[in-house]
Design a protein around this motif. Structure first.
Motif, PDB file in Angstrom:
ATOM      1  N   SER A 124     -18.661  54.505 -10.551  1.00 29.97           N
ATOM      2  CA  SER A 124     -17.722  53.396 -10.770  1.00 29.97           C
ATOM      3  C   SER A 124     -18.439  52.119 -11.167  1.00 29.97           C
ATOM      4  O   SER A 124     -17.812  51.147 -11.576  1.00 29.97           O
TER       5      SER A 124
ATOM      6  N   LYS B 258     -19.870  50.295  -8.936  1.00 27.78           N
ATOM      7  CA  LYS B 258     -19.793  49.365  -7.793  1.00 27.78           C
ATOM      8  C   LYS B 258     -21.172  49.082  -7.184  1.00 27.78           C
ATOM      9  O   LYS B 258     -21.490  47.952  -6.836  1.00 27.78           O
ATOM     10  N   MET B 259     -21.986  50.150  -7.037  1.00 27.18           N
ATOM     11  CA  MET B 259     -23.304  49.947  -6.418  1.00 27.18           C
ATOM     12  C   MET B 259     -24.178  49.050  -7.302  1.00 27.18           C
ATOM     13  O   MET B 259     -24.808  48.102  -6.822  1.00 27.18           O
TER      14      MET B 259
ATOM     15  N   CYS C 197     -29.883  52.147 -11.623  1.00 27.17           N
ATOM     16  CA  CYS C 197     -28.805  52.570 -10.713  1.00 27.17           C
ATOM     17  C   CYS C 197     -27.726  53.359 -11.466  1.00 27.17           C
ATOM     18  O   CYS C 197     -26.842  53.956 -10.864  1.00 27.17           O
ATOM     19  N   ALA C 198     -27.812  53.355 -12.778  1.00 28.95           N
ATOM     20  CA  ALA C 198     -26.784  54.062 -13.560  1.00 28.95           C
ATOM     21  C   ALA C 198     -26.878  55.560 -13.327  1.00 28.95           C
ATOM     22  O   ALA C 198     -27.959  56.105 -13.088  1.00 28.95           O
TER      23      ALA C 198
ATOM     24  N   VAL D 254     -26.903  58.254 -15.349  1.00 23.89           N
ATOM     25  CA  VAL D 254     -27.074  58.550 -16.780  1.00 23.89           C
ATOM     26  C   VAL D 254     -26.864  60.040 -17.004  1.00 23.89           C
ATOM     27  O   VAL D 254     -27.412  60.865 -16.266  1.00 23.89           O
ATOM     28  N   SER D 255     -26.121  60.356 -18.016  1.00 24.43           N
ATOM     29  CA  SER D 255     -25.890  61.761 -18.328  1.00 24.43           C
ATOM     30  C   SER D 255     -27.212  62.409 -18.750  1.00 24.43           C
ATOM     31  O   SER D 255     -27.907  61.888 -19.634  1.00 24.43           O
ATOM     32  N   ASP D 256     -27.575  63.506 -18.101  1.00 22.83           N
ATOM     33  CA  ASP D 256     -28.836  64.163 -18.438  1.00 22.83           C
ATOM     34  C   ASP D 256     -28.783  64.798 -19.826  1.00 22.83           C
ATOM     35  O   ASP D 256     -29.791  64.919 -20.496  1.00 22.83           O
TER      36      ASP D 256
ATOM     37  N   VAL E 168     -32.927  61.264 -23.276  1.00 23.82           N
ATOM     38  CA  VAL E 168     -34.177  60.641 -22.865  1.00 23.82           C
ATOM     39  C   VAL E 168     -34.016  60.116 -21.435  1.00 23.82           C
ATOM     40  O   VAL E 168     -32.931  59.672 -21.050  1.00 23.82           O
ATOM     41  N   ASP E 169     -35.065  60.209 -20.621  1.00 23.29           N
ATOM     42  CA  ASP E 169     -35.015  59.667 -19.264  1.00 23.29           C
ATOM     43  C   ASP E 169     -35.405  58.186 -19.336  1.00 23.29           C
ATOM     44  O   ASP E 169     -36.568  57.842 -19.577  1.00 23.29           O
TER      45      ASP E 169
ATOM     46  N   PHE F  35     -32.993  55.454  -8.479  1.00 20.83           N
ATOM     47  CA  PHE F  35     -32.023  55.971  -7.517  1.00 20.83           C
ATOM     48  C   PHE F  35     -32.067  57.492  -7.597  1.00 20.83           C
ATOM     49  O   PHE F  35     -32.420  58.048  -8.633  1.00 20.83           O
ATOM     50  N   ALA F  36     -31.710  58.136  -6.529  1.00 22.68           N
ATOM     51  CA  ALA F  36     -31.567  59.589  -6.554  1.00 22.68           C
ATOM     52  C   ALA F  36     -30.237  59.914  -5.892  1.00 22.68           C
ATOM     53  O   ALA F  36     -29.980  59.462  -4.770  1.00 22.68           O
TER      54      ALA F  36
ATOM     55  N   ASN G 141     -29.330  58.372  -2.273  1.00 21.16           N
ATOM     56  CA  ASN G 141     -28.041  58.467  -1.567  1.00 21.16           C
ATOM     57  C   ASN G 141     -27.539  59.901  -1.579  1.00 21.16           C
ATOM     58  O   ASN G 141     -27.656  60.615  -2.567  1.00 21.16           O
TER      59      ASN G 141
ATOM     60  N   VAL H 299     -24.751  62.363  -1.886  1.00 17.52           N
ATOM     61  CA  VAL H 299     -23.444  62.315  -2.540  1.00 17.52           C
ATOM     62  C   VAL H 299     -22.756  63.660  -2.378  1.00 17.52           C
ATOM     63  O   VAL H 299     -23.395  64.663  -2.086  1.00 17.52           O
TER      64      VAL H 299
ATOM     65  N   LYS I 173     -20.928  48.407  -0.044  1.00 21.53           N
ATOM     66  CA  LYS I 173     -21.968  48.405  -1.075  1.00 21.53           C
ATOM     67  C   LYS I 173     -22.596  47.018  -1.211  1.00 21.53           C
ATOM     68  O   LYS I 173     -23.786  46.912  -1.504  1.00 21.53           O
TER      69      LYS I 173
HETATM   70  O1  PMT Z   1     -21.433  53.636  -9.405  1.00 26.36           O
HETATM   71  P1  PMT Z   1     -20.998  53.975  -8.005  1.00 26.36           P
HETATM   72  O2  PMT Z   1     -19.653  54.665  -7.976  1.00 26.36           O
HETATM   73  O3  PMT Z   1     -21.037  52.783  -7.102  1.00 26.36           O
HETATM   74  O4  PMT Z   1     -22.023  55.046  -7.413  1.00 26.36           O
HETATM   75  C1  PMT Z   1     -23.358  54.698  -7.204  1.00 26.36           C
HETATM   76  C2  PMT Z   1     -24.322  55.825  -7.578  1.00 26.36           C
HETATM   77  C3  PMT Z   1     -24.101  56.991  -6.635  1.00 26.36           C
HETATM   78  C4  PMT Z   1     -24.092  56.271  -9.008  1.00 26.36           C
HETATM   79  C5  PMT Z   1     -25.776  55.247  -7.447  1.00 26.36           C
HETATM   80  O5  PMT Z   1     -25.984  54.821  -6.140  1.00 26.36           O
HETATM   81  C6  PMT Z   1     -26.825  56.255  -7.849  1.00 26.36           C
HETATM   82  O6  PMT Z   1     -27.253  57.104  -7.085  1.00 26.36           O
HETATM   83  N1  PMT Z   1     -27.262  56.204  -9.129  1.00 26.36           N
HETATM   84  C7  PMT Z   1     -28.176  57.204  -9.742  1.00 26.36           C
HETATM   85  C8  PMT Z   1     -27.414  58.443 -10.025  1.00 26.36           C
HETATM   86  C9  PMT Z   1     -28.242  59.463 -10.750  1.00 26.36           C
HETATM   87  O7  PMT Z   1     -28.022  59.683 -11.908  1.00 26.36           O
HETATM   88  O8  PMT Z   1     -29.216  60.006 -10.075  1.00 26.36           O
HETATM   89  P2  PMT Z   1     -30.233  61.082 -10.698  1.00 26.36           P
HETATM   90  O9  PMT Z   1     -30.847  61.668  -9.517  1.00 26.36           O
HETATM   91  O10 PMT Z   1     -29.536  61.988 -11.656  1.00 26.36           O
HETATM   92  O11 PMT Z   1     -31.267  60.200 -11.541  1.00 26.36           O
HETATM   93  C10 PMT Z   1     -32.449  59.684 -10.969  1.00 26.36           C
HETATM   94  C11 PMT Z   1     -32.820  58.360 -11.558  1.00 26.36           C
HETATM   95  O12 PMT Z   1     -33.149  58.510 -12.943  1.00 26.36           O
HETATM   96  C12 PMT Z   1     -31.728  57.314 -11.501  1.00 26.36           C
HETATM   97  O13 PMT Z   1     -32.328  56.080 -11.229  1.00 26.36           O
HETATM   98  C13 PMT Z   1     -31.136  57.328 -12.899  1.00 26.36           C
HETATM   99  O14 PMT Z   1     -30.610  56.052 -13.283  1.00 26.36           O
HETATM  100  C14 PMT Z   1     -32.361  57.668 -13.745  1.00 26.36           C
HETATM  101  N2  PMT Z   1     -32.064  58.406 -15.000  1.00 26.36           N
HETATM  102  C15 PMT Z   1     -31.554  59.660 -14.972  1.00 26.36           C
HETATM  103  C16 PMT Z   1     -31.349  60.336 -16.149  1.00 26.36           C
HETATM  104  C17 PMT Z   1     -31.696  59.720 -17.379  1.00 26.36           C
HETATM  105  N3  PMT Z   1     -31.493  60.330 -18.519  1.00 26.36           N
HETATM  106  N4  PMT Z   1     -32.184  58.474 -17.361  1.00 26.36           N
HETATM  107  C18 PMT Z   1     -32.406  57.819 -16.218  1.00 26.36           C
HETATM  108  O15 PMT Z   1     -32.864  56.673 -16.231  1.00 26.36           O
END
Ligand code: PMT
Length: 401
Positions: free
Chosen positions: A213, A215-216, A274-275, A277-279, A305-306, A323-324, A349, A351, A381
């Motif tokens: 959303s 929000k975080m 904190c996004a 991001v779609s893998d 791309v990461d 974030f994870a 976090n 989830v 949050k």
């Molecule tokens: O937006 P809200 O509803 O408030 O929810 C908050 C949240 C749960 C989305 C947030 O707290 C959170 O956990 N964000 C990271 C979510 C995520 O994608 O986690 P991941 O484990 O898939 O990715 C790990 C990290 O790599 C993250 O910092 C992510 O931003 C980053 N990433 C991932 C994939 C990518 N292609 N690029 C990145 O930068």
């Protein structure tokens, strides 16, 4: 502790049932050491007697625009110059509308126009009035001009409705005032932050996304601003207003987010990813709406791309916080990401089925760095964001090492 000693607060009270709460706010501000002067609009007096504020502030209450006695002592221009902060609480829909339009037909509106000091409004009104596009536009315009909008809170209202529109509690308003004057832990630090989901197009009307959303991330942006940072917020599509003072870069896809982040990353001191991001993205985005024709269909996906790893791989990289979001083995996966993505910190976090993480207003975090760990207990949050920003500030400045 008297956090507001020598601070001069001009409190404007407009006509609303929450005016009674502002009496408590005056008491709290004075207790915190502030010098408080109160200005009431004519309709505010329908709710609370000026004498109440006079007794609590220890000063006469200002009401009339044309007041010979007041003009000889302290005219309205001087009053506008006198304060360190002008806070209007409660701020009614009518007052907000007039303030937005630049009206000056009562003393408080005149002061708002005449003051060069920071101005904050604490909206208080019926939830339907708050939701009305006119009120939303007015608040957005005021925010765009640098007026701080504090609240409103959601909950049961005096009229019996339930929803956003209640004035923040006096204690919360006091905290905001104190924060205004607190030397920020990230004063002058340039902080780049991603928030929200990304959308990966399938065809012109469909996309792959997730439950984020924003929000975080937006709460982190707000907390970082309050800590004195200069915030650039790169956000996927969300239905939130960017916090006042943050530079918003709105994006949609992971690729757009990557490009926006890389444009700003070399000037940033701290980067927080904190996004969600779609893998993966769709390999071949259809030019036209895909028609239903077969019983099954497949989409070929390509790895995105990461962004976080790209930032942490820069030669002159900022302090990187990831974030994870995990449904299981939180610590194991978070530590692996800390290592693989070469991060300074990671906030993990859990989830899934619990009421924290995606979408909800609550979160709880396990924060890891190379030789340490800290837990942030479940809470709103905004509260969690404040604690995480404090931890980041400690690690970034080395105070926590
Ligand atoms: O937006 P809200 O509803 O408030 O929810 C908050 C949240 C749960 C989305 C947030 O707290 C959170 O956990 N964000 C990271 C979510 C995520 O994608 O986690 P991941 O484990 O898939 O990715 C790990 C990290 O790599 C993250 O910092 C992510 O931003 C980053 N990433 C991932 C994939 C990518 N292609 N690029 C990145 O930068």
């Amino acid at each position: 502790m008297q956090a507001l000693i020598n601070r001069k607060i001009l409190l404007g009270v407009t006509g609303g049932i929450a005016a009674y709460k502002s009496a408590e706010l005056v008491r709290l501000l004075v207790k915190a050491g502030a010098e408080v002067r109160v200005v009431m609009t004519p309709s505010a007096q329908e709710f609370v007697q000026p004498l109440t504020y006079q007794a609590l502030s220890g000063h006469r209450v200002y009401i009339d625009l044309f007041d010979a006695e007041a003009e000889s002592a302290m005219d309205h221009i001087e009053l506008a110059r006198w304060c360190d902060l002008l806070l209007v609480a409660p701020a009614s829909a009518d007052f907000i509308g007039k303030m937005c339009a630049g009206y000056a037909d009562n003393l408080l509106l005149t002061l708002c126009l005449a003051s060069k000091r920071p101005v904050a409004v604490a909206p208080a009104m019926n939830q339907q009035m708050f939701a009305n596009p006119a009120t939303q536009d007015n608040l957005n315009q005021l925010a765009g001009r640098g007026v701080m909008v504090w609240g409103p809170a959601a909950g049961e209202q005096a009229c019996g409705d339930v929803g956003p529109g209640r004035m923040l509690e006096p204690g919360q308003l006091l905290d905001n005032v104190v924060l205004q004057f607190a030397p920020g832990k990230l004063q002058g630090v340039k902080l780049l932050l991603t928030a929200g989901p990304t959308r990966e197009a399938i065809d012109p009307v469909r996309y792959i996304s997730n439950r984020s959303s924003g929000k975080m991330g937006y709460a982190l942006a707000q907390a970082a601003l309050q800590a004195g940072a200069e915030v650039t917020l790169v956000s996927g599509p969300v239905s939130l207003n960017a916090p006042t003072g943050a530079e918003l870069v709105a994006v949609e896809s992971a690729q757009q987010m990557y490009e926006a982040v890389m444009q700003h990353a070399s000037q940033a001191d701290i980067f927080i990813g904190c996004a969600a991001v779609s893998d993966y993205r769709v390999d071949q985005v259809a030019a036209n709406k895909i028609k239903k024709s077969t019983a099954t269909m497949s989409l070929e996906l390509t790895l995105n791309v990461d962004i976080l790893a790209a930032v942490s791989g820069l030669d002159n990289r900022p302090f990187c916080v990831g974030f994870a979001a995990e449904t299981q083995d939180l610590e194991k996966y978070a530590l692996a990401k800390l290592e693989h993505k070469n991060l300074d910190m990671i906030a993990a976090n859990r989830v899934g089925n619990n009421d924290s993480g995606f979408e909800t207003d609550f979160n709880q975090l396990e924060v890891f760095w190379r030789d340490g760990h800290s837990s942030i207990e479940r809470g709103s949050k905004s509260g969690v964001a404040k604690q995480l920003i404090d931890l980041i500030a400690e690690r970034y400045t080395g105070a926590g090492s």
